[in-house]
Design a protein around this motif. Structure first.
Motif, PDB file in Angstrom:
ATOM      1  N   ARG A  10     -20.094  19.287  -5.726  1.00  0.00           N
ATOM      2  CA  ARG A  10     -20.334  19.338  -7.175  1.00  0.00           C
ATOM      3  C   ARG A  10     -20.485  20.788  -7.611  1.00  0.00           C
ATOM      4  N   ARG A  11     -19.829  21.114  -8.719  1.00  0.00           N
ATOM      5  CA  ARG A  11     -19.975  22.428  -9.345  1.00  0.00           C
ATOM      6  C   ARG A  11     -20.754  22.201 -10.629  1.00  0.00           C
TER       7      ARG A  11
ATOM      8  N   ARG B 174     -16.081  15.428  -3.863  1.00  0.00           N
ATOM      9  CA  ARG B 174     -16.004  16.878  -3.624  1.00  0.00           C
ATOM     10  C   ARG B 174     -17.384  17.484  -3.874  1.00  0.00           C
TER      11      ARG B 174
ATOM     12  N   SER C  46     -14.034  13.691  -8.273  1.00  0.00           N
ATOM     13  CA  SER C  46     -15.080  14.713  -8.397  1.00  0.00           C
ATOM     14  C   SER C  46     -16.327  14.338  -7.613  1.00  0.00           C
ATOM     15  N   HIS C  47     -16.541  13.048  -7.404  1.00  0.00           N
ATOM     16  CA  HIS C  47     -17.714  12.585  -6.668  1.00  0.00           C
ATOM     17  C   HIS C  47     -17.555  12.793  -5.159  1.00  0.00           C
TER      18      HIS C  47
ATOM     19  N   ARG D 259     -29.736  14.093  -6.576  1.00  0.00           N
ATOM     20  CA  ARG D 259     -29.425  14.724  -7.855  1.00  0.00           C
ATOM     21  C   ARG D 259     -30.634  14.633  -8.776  1.00  0.00           C
TER      22      ARG D 259
ATOM     23  N   GLU E  92     -20.628  15.838 -12.973  1.00  0.00           N
ATOM     24  CA  GLU E  92     -19.274  15.747 -12.442  1.00  0.00           C
ATOM     25  C   GLU E  92     -18.493  14.772 -13.314  1.00  0.00           C
ATOM     26  N   ARG E  93     -17.186  14.853 -13.243  1.00  0.00           N
ATOM     27  CA  ARG E  93     -16.341  13.983 -14.062  1.00  0.00           C
ATOM     28  C   ARG E  93     -16.639  12.502 -13.794  1.00  0.00           C
ATOM     29  N   ASN E  94     -16.994  12.166 -12.571  1.00  0.00           N
ATOM     30  CA  ASN E  94     -17.326  10.795 -12.199  1.00  0.00           C
ATOM     31  C   ASN E  94     -18.476  10.227 -13.041  1.00  0.00           C
ATOM     32  N   ASP E  95     -19.311  11.091 -13.609  1.00  0.00           N
ATOM     33  CA  ASP E  95     -20.427  10.633 -14.441  1.00  0.00           C
ATOM     34  C   ASP E  95     -19.951   9.920 -15.703  1.00  0.00           C
TER      35      ASP E  95
END
Length: 163
Positions: free
Chosen positions: A45-46, A43, A40-41, A104, A50-53
């Motif tokens: 971000r939507r 790609r 996810s990081h 961010r 993100e899932r990477n968080d």
């Protein structure tokens, strides 16, 4: 050495040791079995998160456990400065990676040479999904996986507004 100095020395050592640990975790965990989260990081971000968080959440929980153990068990008191050093590294990583490189949450001013070099090295990583895996000391970015010329082209392209 006084207790304050030894605390600071151990915390600084822990901070320094975090870079090779970050390199190893990023290379062999995040770009390995943890890629389901980490992808996810790499790609667009939507949304805000993100899932990477989930990685820093897990790392933060481990650090809290280290700090609690250092406080609760006298024989493990050395873990307090270790936890402080890990926490300081986490804050530095947040500022450089999330706030400066990826812009961010808040937009930090651009143009700080050291931070620009780190952000450029990170862009090389995003373009190749290879070196550098470290972040605060991405020295390998110009020795393995990307030449200095590549990093200069990435930086020049970004300055021109292209990505």
């Amino acid at each position: 050495m006084s207790p304050g100095w030894s605390f600071a020395a151990i915390a600084l050592l822990a901070f320094a040791v975090m870079e090779p640990i970050t390199y190893a975790v990023h290379r062999w965990v995040m770009h390995g079995p943890g890629m389901a989260w980490h992808a996810s990081h790499h790609r667009a971000r939507r949304g805000r998160f993100e899932r990477n968080d989930l990685f820093p959440v897990c790392f933060g929980l481990l650090t809290v456990a280290v700090l609690i153990a250092g406080k609760a068990v006298p024989a493990l008191a050395v873990l307090l400065p270790v936890g402080a050093g890990i926490t300081a590294y986490g804050v530095a990583y947040l500022v450089v990676h999330d706030l400066y490189a990826h812009r961010r949450f808040v937009r930090l001013p651009r143009g700080l040479p050291v931070l620009e070099r780190l952000a450029a090295a990170h862009r090389v990583h995003h373009r190749s999904s290879g070196e550098p895996y470290g972040f605060l000391v991405p020295f390998r970015s110009f020795r393995a996986g990307a030449s200095a010329a590549t990093a200069r082209r990435v930086t020049a392209r970004d300055r021109a507004g292209r990505d």
